[in-house]
Scaffold this motif. Structure first.
Motif, PDB file in Angstrom:
ATOM      1  N   ILE A  84     -18.003  22.618-131.303  1.00  0.00           N
ATOM      2  CA  ILE A  84     -17.798  21.916-132.384  1.00  0.00           C
ATOM      3  C   ILE A  84     -18.539  20.250-132.575  1.00  0.00           C
ATOM      4  N   HIS A  85     -18.218  19.698-131.659  1.00  0.00           N
ATOM      5  CA  HIS A  85     -18.696  17.918-131.225  1.00  0.00           C
ATOM      6  C   HIS A  85     -20.078  18.644-131.172  1.00  0.00           C
ATOM      7  N   GLN A  86     -20.610  19.862-131.221  1.00  0.00           N
ATOM      8  CA  GLN A  86     -22.661  19.788-130.701  1.00  0.00           C
ATOM      9  C   GLN A  86     -22.857  18.435-131.429  1.00  0.00           C
ATOM     10  N   GLU A  87     -23.164  18.446-132.387  1.00  0.00           N
ATOM     11  CA  GLU A  87     -24.081  17.168-133.290  1.00  0.00           C
ATOM     12  C   GLU A  87     -23.601  15.730-132.781  1.00  0.00           C
ATOM     13  N   SER A  88     -22.415  15.503-132.383  1.00  0.00           N
ATOM     14  CA  SER A  88     -21.906  14.042-131.688  1.00  0.00           C
ATOM     15  C   SER A  88     -21.835  13.423-130.383  1.00  0.00           C
ATOM     16  N   SER A  89     -22.354  14.868-129.955  1.00  0.00           N
ATOM     17  CA  SER A  89     -22.465  14.667-128.388  1.00  0.00           C
ATOM     18  C   SER A  89     -23.585  15.473-127.307  1.00  0.00           C
ATOM     19  N   ALA A  90     -24.641  15.762-128.512  1.00  0.00           N
ATOM     20  CA  ALA A  90     -25.593  17.006-127.735  1.00  0.00           C
ATOM     21  C   ALA A  90     -25.606  16.109-126.529  1.00  0.00           C
ATOM     22  N   ALA A  91     -26.327  14.906-127.038  1.00  0.00           N
ATOM     23  CA  ALA A  91     -27.261  14.480-125.686  1.00  0.00           C
ATOM     24  C   ALA A  91     -26.409  14.100-124.926  1.00  0.00           C
ATOM     25  N   GLU A  92     -25.169  13.929-124.885  1.00  0.00           N
ATOM     26  CA  GLU A  92     -24.161  13.446-123.556  1.00  0.00           C
ATOM     27  C   GLU A  92     -24.152  14.954-123.187  1.00  0.00           C
ATOM     28  N   LEU A  93     -24.745  16.250-123.897  1.00  0.00           N
ATOM     29  CA  LEU A  93     -24.077  17.933-122.905  1.00  0.00           C
ATOM     30  C   LEU A  93     -25.676  17.914-122.819  1.00  0.00           C
ATOM     31  N   LEU A  94     -26.433  17.630-122.943  1.00  0.00           N
ATOM     32  CA  LEU A  94     -27.856  17.324-122.465  1.00  0.00           C
ATOM     33  C   LEU A  94     -28.070  16.605-120.857  1.00  0.00           C
ATOM     34  N   GLU A  95     -27.210  15.940-120.618  1.00  0.00           N
ATOM     35  CA  GLU A  95     -27.045  14.494-119.477  1.00  0.00           C
ATOM     36  C   GLU A  95     -26.368  15.045-117.992  1.00  0.00           C
ATOM     37  N   VAL A  96     -25.651  16.031-118.714  1.00  0.00           N
ATOM     38  CA  VAL A  96     -24.393  16.836-117.834  1.00  0.00           C
ATOM     39  C   VAL A  96     -25.439  17.806-117.341  1.00  0.00           C
ATOM     40  N   ARG A  97     -25.805  19.438-118.335  1.00  0.00           N
ATOM     41  CA  ARG A  97     -26.951  19.555-117.499  1.00  0.00           C
ATOM     42  C   ARG A  97     -28.062  19.412-117.142  1.00  0.00           C
ATOM     43  N   ARG A  98     -29.185  18.279-117.158  1.00  0.00           N
ATOM     44  CA  ARG A  98     -29.571  17.460-116.328  1.00  0.00           C
ATOM     45  C   ARG A  98     -28.699  17.167-114.852  1.00  0.00           C
ATOM     46  N   ILE A  99     -27.558  17.395-114.301  1.00  0.00           N
ATOM     47  CA  ILE A  99     -27.204  16.608-113.655  1.00  0.00           C
ATOM     48  C   ILE A  99     -26.804  18.232-112.669  1.00  0.00           C
ATOM     49  N   LEU A 100     -26.742  19.293-113.569  1.00  0.00           N
ATOM     50  CA  LEU A 100     -25.798  20.710-113.577  1.00  0.00           C
ATOM     51  C   LEU A 100     -26.942  21.378-113.052  1.00  0.00           C
ATOM     52  N   GLU A 101     -27.185  21.402-113.628  1.00  0.00           N
ATOM     53  CA  GLU A 101     -28.500  22.682-113.390  1.00  0.00           C
ATOM     54  C   GLU A 101     -29.594  22.616-112.217  1.00  0.00           C
ATOM     55  N   PRO A 102     -30.680  21.575-112.444  1.00  0.00           N
ATOM     56  CA  PRO A 102     -31.248  21.246-110.963  1.00  0.00           C
ATOM     57  C   PRO A 102     -30.692  21.936-109.937  1.00  0.00           C
ATOM     58  N   GLY A 103     -29.245  21.517-109.390  1.00  0.00           N
ATOM     59  CA  GLY A 103     -28.296  21.799-108.127  1.00  0.00           C
ATOM     60  C   GLY A 103     -28.108  23.410-108.130  1.00  0.00           C
ATOM     61  N   ALA A 104     -28.148  24.015-109.177  1.00  0.00           N
ATOM     62  CA  ALA A 104     -28.167  24.930-109.033  1.00  0.00           C
ATOM     63  C   ALA A 104     -28.977  26.297-108.995  1.00  0.00           C
ATOM     64  N   ALA A 105     -30.142  25.391-109.702  1.00  0.00           N
ATOM     65  CA  ALA A 105     -31.822  26.425-109.442  1.00  0.00           C
ATOM     66  C   ALA A 105     -31.924  26.243-107.332  1.00  0.00           C
ATOM     67  N   ALA A 106     -31.975  24.552-107.075  1.00  0.00           N
ATOM     68  CA  ALA A 106     -31.630  24.721-105.949  1.00  0.00           C
ATOM     69  C   ALA A 106     -31.218  25.548-105.235  1.00  0.00           C
TER      70      ALA A 106
END
Length: 344
Positions: A84-106
């Motif tokens: 629902i909110h992807q248009e207005s919060s796409a950048a914020e969601l990618l910032e969360v992914r940038r924080i979490l996904e490197p830890g998941a890969a490690a």
């Protein structure tokens, strides 16, 4: 607190205390409403709300059950909100992914097994050479989901799966394919898989950070504009295709050039001065009159902008005799010759 919110809170307390567990069936509606001290209408509204967030499962003709309460099931609600909110919060969601996904890969680099590695290789090799943006988005979701599950943390895997909606991934890959960078992004996937295979946690963390950051950059990139058609009727020229046409402006009439300023004094024209006529004195023989010529003035180069003006002396003294007084040289002998004689 609203009555419906109070009913939701009491059912949540039953789940936390252990009165209700995953897979249990709720008591009949009349018994549960009397037990919680709520009306049936309030209880129905609470059950509907908990069904939406996948806590309860209402089975028509059978009753209401508690779901498995698995992390992936509960985070589906977050995925709904992300869509629902992807248009207005796409950048914020990618910032969360940038924080979490490197830890998941490690974490996955230290816990991944051969089965997960084979699944990642199969996912990477199944991408066709001329894959569309939709195919690449589907591959991207599967690849990242397999890495999150290989980390061994189901809550982290469910959270990461819900952070990026399908529409958001599709729009990101549309930007990537428009720029012709799909092969480079798939190369980043291959590098991450190699780091996971050898078990290098720090390398996998670094590569995943760069990969998600590049996806964020492609998402922020504006879409490519199609080329504009040429509307000129004549043959195209390099100047017309490069330089845009400038708007025409009203041109003021060009004023006529003003005449050049006349010099204050000029030499007289190269012409012979008129001979001075002297009256004969009675009893004397007339003397010969001296004929003097005015030296020619030096010729100046004519200018194309103005014509040579008339001599100033000729305007002041139009009479030849007076003109001669101004124009002729002023030596003593010449002045004596020019001086008129009085009659005897």
């Amino acid at each position: 607190m609203a009555v419906t919110d109070e009913a939701i809170t009491k059912i949540k307390e039953m789940l936390i205390s252990g009165q209700l567990k995953a897979g249990d069936r709720l008591p009949p509606e009349n018994e549960l409403s009397d037990q919680l001290g709520l009306s049936r209408s309030s209880l129905r509204e609470a059950v509907k709300a908990l069904e939406l967030i996948r806590v309860l499962d209402v089975r028509r003709g059978d009753g209401t059950y508690v779901t498995s309460l698995e992390p992936g099931l509960l985070t589906e609600t977050m995925g709904f909100m992300v869509e629902i909110h992807q248009e207005s919060s796409a950048a914020e969601l990618l910032e969360v992914r940038r924080i979490l996904e490197p830890g998941a890969a490690a974490h996955a680099a230290g816990r991944i097994d051969s089965r997960s590695v084979a699944a990642l290789h199969k996912c990477l090799e199944s991408v066709p050479p001329e894959a569309s943006a939709a195919d690449l988005a589907s591959h991207d979701f599967t690849f990242h989901s397999l890495i999150a599950r290989a980390s061994g943390n189901p809550y982290l895997a469910g959270l990461l799966d819900s952070l990026t909606g399908s529409a958001l991934r599709l729009r990101t890959w549309q930007r990537i394919t428009e720029a012709g960078a799909a092969e480079a992004v798939l190369g980043e996937h291959a590098a991450i898989l190699e780091a996971l295979t050898v078990g290098d946690a720090e390398l996998a963390r670094s590569l995943m950070t760069v990969h998600v950051s590049s996806a964020e950059r492609w998402l922020r990139r504006p879409p490519a504009e199609p080329p504009r058609p040429v509307t000129s009727s004549g043959p195209a020229t390099p100047s017309s295709s490069v330089a845009p046409a400038l708007p025409r402006r009203a041109m003021a009439p060009t004023p006529a050039p003003e005449p050049a300023a006349r010099p204050m004094a000029e030499a007289p024209p190269a012409a012979k001065a008129p001979k001075e006529t002297l009256k004969k004195a009675p009893g004397r023989a007339p003397k010969k009159t001296a004929t003097l010529q005015v030296p020619a003035a030096p010729q100046l180069p004519a200018t194309p902008q103005a014509r040579t003006p008339a001599p100033q002396i000729a305007r002041i003294a139009p009479d030849p005799a007076v003109y001669e007084l101004f124009a002729m040289p002023s030596t003593p002998g010449q002045r004596a010759a020019r001086k008129p004689r009085r009659p005897a």
